[in-house]
Structure formats: structure tokens, C-alpha cells
Design a protein around this motif. Sequence first.
Motif, short mmCIF file in Angstrom:
data_model
loop_
_atom_site.label_atom_id
_atom_site.label_comp_id
_atom_site.label_asym_id
_atom_site.label_seq_id
_atom_site.Cartn_x
_atom_site.Cartn_y
_atom_site.Cartn_z
N LEU A 107 36.62 -9.70 4.72
CA LEU A 107 35.10 -10.27 4.28
C LEU A 107 35.29 -11.61 4.11
N ILE A 108 34.22 -12.23 4.88
CA ILE A 108 34.30 -13.96 4.62
C ILE A 108 32.99 -14.39 4.12
N LYS A 109 33.18 -15.17 2.89
CA LYS A 109 32.18 -15.74 2.21
C LYS A 109 31.79 -17.33 2.49
N GLU A 110 31.21 -17.31 3.92
CA GLU A 110 30.96 -18.61 4.51
C GLU A 110 30.16 -19.58 3.38
N ASP A 111 29.35 -18.95 2.73
CA ASP A 111 28.36 -19.71 1.63
C ASP A 111 29.16 -20.00 0.26
N ALA A 112 30.42 -19.71 0.27
CA ALA A 112 30.97 -20.04 -0.83
C ALA A 112 30.80 -21.61 -1.52
N PRO A 113 31.06 -22.38 -0.57
CA PRO A 113 30.94 -23.79 -1.17
C PRO A 113 29.57 -24.19 -1.80
N LYS A 114 28.57 -23.63 -1.10
CA LYS A 114 27.33 -23.87 -1.54
C LYS A 114 26.93 -23.24 -2.78
N LEU A 115 27.33 -21.97 -3.02
CA LEU A 115 27.05 -21.12 -3.96
C LEU A 115 27.83 -21.92 -5.47
N LEU A 116 29.05 -22.54 -4.94
CA LEU A 116 29.71 -23.11 -6.19
C LEU A 116 29.09 -24.06 -6.60
N GLU A 117 28.57 -24.98 -5.77
CA GLU A 117 27.88 -26.28 -6.19
C GLU A 117 26.68 -25.94 -7.06
#
Length: 358
Positions: A107-117
Amino acid sequence: MKEEDYIKGRGAQQNVPNRFLKHIYETRDDFLEFCRIEGEEADKNKTQYIPIFPKTIVNKVTSPDVGMLYSMNPYQGCEHGCIYCYARNSHEFWGYGAGLDFERKILIKEDAPKLLEAKLKHKNWKAETIVMSGNTDCYQPAEKKFKITRGCLEVFLKYRHPVGMITKNALILRDLDILSELAKDHLVAINVSITSLSEETRRILEPRTATIKRRLDTIKTLSENNIPVNAMLAPIIPGINSHEIMNLAKAVADHGALSFAFTVVRLNGAIGQIFTDWIKKALPDRAEKVLHQIQECHSGTLNDSRFGIRSRGEGKIATQIHDLVRLARRTYFKDKPPFPKLNKELHERYKKGQMKLF
């Protein structure tokens, strides 16, 4: 067991039913016979990348046995296929199995950098070390394609926020540029997992991981770039790698690790069934001995859920493991500097993406 019955390149040798689902998927003998007659593959053994879209990425860790307060996982499931992995059970919460599904449905969370920011910019957030990954390896093979971990590291650097990392993949050296910048402000610490010095053991225990040489070289390269490294000699499995503790400790110390940690294997949830099936196929001559020794470390069972004991084990075999660990630390780590604490003071000044003047 016939050689063709063993699924090469995978840890788990079966898919176990998801305990949370009412219905289960079963491959019937008549379907397998049909595939044989038609010359078709019943199971192509391919890895699938499945995008998911969580609303948050940073998780608070409440277990007293884990040395972290917060973790984040860019991926769920792990193609490395480590047969003992405690994270296998978490795949059931996503509707999949803890066996082959865990290794083949990533399962790939491509929005991870945006959510982390968004998390790091939140007015109520106070800097605490966030660990990538507390569950599955953030540098597993999928990272080479998706580069989500690198994107998250760029966010940590932008906001001067402390980050810890756990991996057994040499791919981490691809991001040496960002890691070196983080290290200048004491914002990063790396945990490199190495479970055996035997390539034969590694191949069956952790089939899609970096070789031992590459992992040791990774520790050396990171250390030479002033990035602190702790080696994870985990898990220690009686009858498989427990005899390697001293040699493992010496190897990681010689390559620059400042410290090492360990756990005694426990096979919680569905992992007991998966591991038992695997060892009877991969190491049939040792299977019963290893299983009995694991049980001896956990009051006669393959798993122990008691906080404070479950990762340490108890009994004679566990005591021997702990004695060897103490000896290894005295022998190879007594002159090492203390493992540094990460810097939590800079983040507040960079919270809006730039330093505050006052």
C-alpha cells in the motif's frame, strides 16, 4: 518437500485467512489441476502497488516496549518478506492477509510528504523525534520507484525537525545528501537492521533485503559521514542466529555503529502459523528444535503479549541471550561515545518555513 513447492524470493509460503473477515479466499485443488492441464500459472507471485489516501501520516506510539513516541510509515506491507516480521499482523487491518499478501500487496501513501508537512506546521505540534518506519521498511523496493521517503526527508530538513530511521536496505545511501544536511544539526539517527552474517540464512529469513556486505558497508558509509548509527540485531532467534551475537556485535562495531539493540523473537498473531509453516519447509531438520526453543523463551508458547517481557523473553535460553549481549557490549562497545540525542530546539524557528527573527 519438493523444491518446486517452495516459493523462492518470498518469506511466507502461504496466505493465511484474515481473522477480521467473514469470508476467506481458498485455492481449490480442481482449479490447480485445471491450471496444470492448461499450462497456466495458478499464482504469478507478482508484487502489486496499491495507492491509498490516509488523512494523517504521523502515529502516536503507546507501547512501553518501543523506544519511540511517534512513527510514520510511507508504505504498508513490505516486499522484503522477513518471515518473523511483527508488522505482518497490521496488514489484516487493511483487509489483507499476514502471509503472502503482506509481501505482495504493498500500500502506497503518495501524499505522505504533504501530510507530514501539515503536521509539522500545525500550531500545536511540538518537536519530538518521528521514526520512519516503526512498522514497515521505508526503504523497501517500492521506494526506488515512488521516492516517498526522500520526499519526507526533504520536509524534515525544510522544517529542521528530528527524524529517526529504521531500515535494512542499502537504498538509504541514495539520500546521503539530505541525511548529511540533517546530521549537521543533529537532526537524524539511523537504525540499520542486520540479523545474520550468513548469506544463506539471510536469503531464506529475509529474502528481498540487501546483502549482509551491503548492510555493513551502509553502516560504514553513514558513520563516515557523521550520521549516528545504531545496529538492530533483531530478532534473535534461538537455533537460527542466537549463536552469532558476538560476531554480529563485532562486525557492526568495526563498521562504525555506536551501539546495538536486540529483541528475542516472538511470533504473535498470525505470525506463529506463518513461521511454523515456513520453517518446516525451509529448515525441516531444525524446525522442531527452533520452535521448542522459541516456546521456552515465552512460557511454553510462541508468543507472549506481556509488556516488558514479550520482547526480552524469559527462561534459560533468554538468559543466555542476555548474557551474550552484555558480554558483546563490554567487549566491542565500551570505548564508543554515547549515542547522541536529537535536536528538538530548531524546529520552532522553522515552523513557517523560515526562521523567526525574534
